[in-house]
Design an enzyme around this catalytic site. Structure first.
Site, PDB file in Angstrom:
ATOM      1  N   GLU A  32      35.036  36.806  32.624  1.00 42.37           N
ATOM      2  CA  GLU A  32      34.487  35.705  31.815  1.00 42.37           C
ATOM      3  C   GLU A  32      33.768  36.265  30.598  1.00 42.37           C
ATOM      4  O   GLU A  32      33.025  37.246  30.707  1.00 42.37           O
ATOM      5  CB  GLU A  32      33.524  34.897  32.689  1.00 42.37           C
ATOM      6  CG  GLU A  32      33.562  33.417  32.456  1.00 42.37           C
ATOM      7  CD  GLU A  32      34.900  32.771  32.811  1.00 42.37           C
ATOM      8  OE1 GLU A  32      35.750  32.626  31.918  1.00 42.37           O
ATOM      9  OE2 GLU A  32      35.066  32.421  33.985  1.00 42.37           O
ATOM     10  N   HIS A  33      34.014  35.628  29.457  1.00 47.29           N
ATOM     11  CA  HIS A  33      33.432  36.054  28.166  1.00 47.29           C
ATOM     12  C   HIS A  33      33.835  37.484  27.809  1.00 47.29           C
ATOM     13  O   HIS A  33      33.111  38.184  27.107  1.00 47.29           O
ATOM     14  CB  HIS A  33      31.894  35.912  28.182  1.00 47.29           C
ATOM     15  CG  HIS A  33      31.469  34.471  28.117  1.00 47.29           C
ATOM     16  ND1 HIS A  33      31.278  33.801  26.926  1.00 47.29           N
ATOM     17  CD2 HIS A  33      31.227  33.572  29.089  1.00 47.29           C
ATOM     18  CE1 HIS A  33      30.921  32.554  27.187  1.00 47.29           C
ATOM     19  NE2 HIS A  33      30.887  32.380  28.489  1.00 47.29           N
ATOM     20  N   ASP A  35      37.226  37.900  26.826  1.00 46.61           N
ATOM     21  CA  ASP A  35      38.438  37.819  25.977  1.00 46.61           C
ATOM     22  C   ASP A  35      38.122  38.086  24.501  1.00 46.61           C
ATOM     23  O   ASP A  35      38.816  38.855  23.845  1.00 46.61           O
ATOM     24  CB  ASP A  35      39.219  36.505  26.189  1.00 46.61           C
ATOM     25  CG  ASP A  35      38.469  35.236  25.888  1.00 46.61           C
ATOM     26  OD1 ASP A  35      37.234  35.286  25.657  1.00 46.61           O
ATOM     27  OD2 ASP A  35      39.111  34.152  25.869  1.00 46.61           O
ATOM     28  N   GLY A 120      35.223  18.714  29.969  1.00 51.36           N
ATOM     29  CA  GLY A 120      33.878  19.292  30.089  1.00 51.36           C
ATOM     30  C   GLY A 120      33.648  19.977  31.420  1.00 51.36           C
ATOM     31  O   GLY A 120      32.509  20.211  31.815  1.00 51.36           O
ATOM     32  N   ALA A 121      34.725  20.297  32.148  1.00 51.48           N
ATOM     33  CA  ALA A 121      34.569  20.886  33.477  1.00 51.48           C
ATOM     34  C   ALA A 121      34.873  22.380  33.466  1.00 51.48           C
ATOM     35  O   ALA A 121      34.903  23.020  34.512  1.00 51.48           O
ATOM     36  CB  ALA A 121      35.479  20.162  34.473  1.00 51.48           C
ATOM     37  N   GLY A 122      35.124  22.939  32.272  1.00 53.13           N
ATOM     38  CA  GLY A 122      35.405  24.377  32.188  1.00 53.13           C
ATOM     39  C   GLY A 122      36.826  24.724  32.589  1.00 53.13           C
ATOM     40  O   GLY A 122      37.135  25.875  32.897  1.00 53.13           O
ATOM     41  N   SER A 124      39.422  23.963  30.618  1.00 49.28           N
ATOM     42  CA  SER A 124      40.143  24.048  29.349  1.00 49.28           C
ATOM     43  C   SER A 124      41.158  22.936  29.129  1.00 49.28           C
ATOM     44  O   SER A 124      42.337  23.165  28.835  1.00 49.28           O
ATOM     45  CB  SER A 124      40.792  25.418  29.161  1.00 49.28           C
ATOM     46  OG  SER A 124      40.927  25.597  27.767  1.00 49.28           O
ATOM     47  N   ASP A 170      42.437  30.982  27.265  1.00 48.84           N
ATOM     48  CA  ASP A 170      42.847  29.647  27.729  1.00 48.84           C
ATOM     49  C   ASP A 170      44.251  29.315  27.244  1.00 48.84           C
ATOM     50  O   ASP A 170      45.089  28.797  27.987  1.00 48.84           O
ATOM     51  CB  ASP A 170      41.872  28.581  27.214  1.00 48.84           C
ATOM     52  CG  ASP A 170      40.448  28.857  27.637  1.00 48.84           C
ATOM     53  OD1 ASP A 170      40.248  29.746  28.483  1.00 48.84           O
ATOM     54  OD2 ASP A 170      39.535  28.189  27.124  1.00 48.84           O
ATOM     55  N   TYR A 220      27.972  29.372  22.837  1.00 47.25           N
ATOM     56  CA  TYR A 220      29.178  30.202  22.917  1.00 47.25           C
ATOM     57  C   TYR A 220      29.322  31.039  21.643  1.00 47.25           C
ATOM     58  O   TYR A 220      29.475  32.262  21.696  1.00 47.25           O
ATOM     59  CB  TYR A 220      30.399  29.295  23.102  1.00 47.25           C
ATOM     60  CG  TYR A 220      31.686  30.055  23.314  1.00 47.25           C
ATOM     61  CD1 TYR A 220      32.149  30.341  24.588  1.00 47.25           C
ATOM     62  CD2 TYR A 220      32.444  30.503  22.234  1.00 47.25           C
ATOM     63  CE1 TYR A 220      33.325  31.052  24.780  1.00 47.25           C
ATOM     64  CE2 TYR A 220      33.612  31.209  22.410  1.00 47.25           C
ATOM     65  CZ  TYR A 220      34.046  31.481  23.693  1.00 47.25           C
ATOM     66  OH  TYR A 220      35.211  32.189  23.876  1.00 47.25           O
TER      67      TYR A 220
HETATM   68  C1  GLA Z   1      36.018  29.388  26.999  1.00 48.61           C
HETATM   69  C2  GLA Z   1      36.835  30.004  25.856  1.00 48.61           C
HETATM   70  C3  GLA Z   1      37.602  31.236  26.331  1.00 48.61           C
HETATM   71  C4  GLA Z   1      36.701  32.208  27.070  1.00 48.61           C
HETATM   72  C5  GLA Z   1      35.844  31.489  28.105  1.00 48.61           C
HETATM   73  C6  GLA Z   1      34.805  32.391  28.709  1.00 48.61           C
HETATM   74  O1  GLA Z   1      36.877  28.861  27.968  1.00 48.61           O
HETATM   75  O2  GLA Z   1      37.756  29.059  25.346  1.00 48.61           O
HETATM   76  O3  GLA Z   1      38.239  31.852  25.239  1.00 48.61           O
HETATM   77  O4  GLA Z   1      35.920  32.949  26.184  1.00 48.61           O
HETATM   78  O5  GLA Z   1      35.171  30.368  27.565  1.00 48.61           O
HETATM   79  O6  GLA Z   1      35.420  33.394  29.431  1.00 48.61           O
END
Ligand code: GLA
Length: 387
Positions: A32-33, A35, A120-122, A124, A170, A220
């Protein structure tokens, strides 16, 4: 048939074939974070999907109907397209802006879409919109773009029309997903390998905190800037360092004293998270799900304390998962500040275990959460028909 009513309302007897496209949501198993720091990620496409139907028109009008929310967007393809105040429209305007620069767009279209991806649930839902629309436009106008190019255009739309400086994870997961597999993606070289996800007596469940991550776009972008700042500092010490991916624990030990405590934590997190993705893939190869799960818990700890993108509700859900004794791995997923936790849960009584977590969540956090048992499915695709 999906969208039958819309299709019959469009140009009757149109010489253009209608095109159906499905674009999935994604999970991210770990990484996570990392990319946008040119590191490693391990996402997968899932069985929550956005559905599109497009048909070219004879005139210049482009009409997008958002069926779920009863809203629409109308523009002329020759317009100089600019971001809109309505966020959902920016995915379409942005993708169209970049795609029409091919010079091959000579007429308008009708498009309708709906989605069963929670927003909004992560998960994508946004990449699904941009990639699904991109694939529909590519096919309708025969632009001949590759999946990689569509993913990059979707990312550009997010950067310049939506205003989130996201990485490529994503869009890649949405375009390249494969049933039963995650994608181990190197975000520097774009090389990837499919990683079979064999869960045997376990399954994947998302637990949605229902906290909407409004903070995400500002925080972000801030995280991204913090990382870029660390790189510019380290570069002075070692010119070979171009991204946080190049920074090692050794660099951090040698030069870390020039960083403030926040920058140090961000950097330490990214180094460790990249290592965890590599170790998590090794664990999958060795069929060691327990180790994989332990790495997920460690990832959450890093995201909460060092990267500081979690929130009390997500931390509660991860703690509750650990305490349940039935969940071998749990972590927040996506940009953070809300959305879902991803969990690997033992199959017998999985629903009861999740229900009990949700009821203590309601009791302690005063919120109704929700759970989604999910399967890993294929990425964005064109269907023969909407049947
Ligand atoms: C969001 C961004 C991705 C990635 C994640 C965190 O989903 O769209 O590119 O950075 O956060 O891993």
């Amino acid at each position: 048939m999906r969208f039958e009513k819309e299709l019959s309302g469009w140009e009757n007897g149109s010489k253009h074939n209608p095109i159906w496209v499905n674009a999935p949501a994604r999970i991210n198993l770990i990484g996570e974070h990392t990319d946008y720091n040119y590191g490693f990620v391990l996402p997968a496409a899932i069985d929550k999907v956005a559905y599109f139907l497009i048909q070219l028109r004879e005139d210049n009008h482009c009409k997008v109907e958002a069926k779920d929310i009863g809203d629409h967007l109308i523009f002329d393809f020759q317009d100089d397209l600019k971001p809109s105040a309505k966020n959902w429209q920016n995915y379409f305007l942005g993708v169209m802006h970049y795609m029409k620069s091919s010079g091959k767009v000579k007429q308008g279209f009708n498009l309708v879409f709906e989605s069963d991806i929670p927003t909004g649930a992560g998960m994508s839902s946004s990449a699904a919109l941009a990639c699904g629309f991109g694939m529909a436009i590519n096919e309708a106008y025969q632009l001949g773009l590759s999946k990689q190019e569509i993913a990059e255009i979707a990312q550009l739309a997010e950067h310049h029309f939506v205003g989130v400086k996201c990485g490529i994870m994503d869009q890649y997961a949405c375009m390249f997903g494969m049933e039963g597999h995650a994608l181990k993606l190197d975000c520097r070289t774009f090389q990837y390998q499919y990683q079979k996800i064999q869960l045997d007596d376990y399954q994947l469940v998302l637990i949605d905190s229902k906290v909407k991550h409004e903070l995400t776009s500002t925080e972000y972008n801030k995280r991204r800037e913090e990382c870029e700042r660390v790189v510019s500092i380290f570069k002075k010490q070692d010119p070979a360092i171009a991204t946080l991916r190049d920074v090692t624990q050794e660099h951090l030990a040698n030069f870390g004293k020039v960083l403030d405590s926040v920058a140090f934590k961000r950097c330490d997190y990214v180094i460790n998270e990249n290592r965890r993705v590599v170790e998590a893939c090794q664990a999958l190869h060795a069929n060691d799900l327990q180790l994989f799960g332990a790495l997920m818990y460690q990832s959450h700890k890093g995201l909460a304390h060092d990267y500081e993108v979690s929130c009390k509700e997500l931390d509660f859900l991860v703690d509750a998962a650990r305490q349940s004794g039935h969940i071998i791995g749990s972590r927040m997923m996506g940009g953070g500040f809300g959305g879902c936790t991803l969990n690997i849960i033992a199959q017998p009584n999985a629903q009861e275990v999740v229900n009990s977590i949700l009821s203590s969540y309601k009791e302690k956090m005063g919120r109704d959460g929700e759970s989604y048992f999910i399967e890993i499915k294929e990425g964005c695709k064109i269907l023969d028909s909407g049947a």
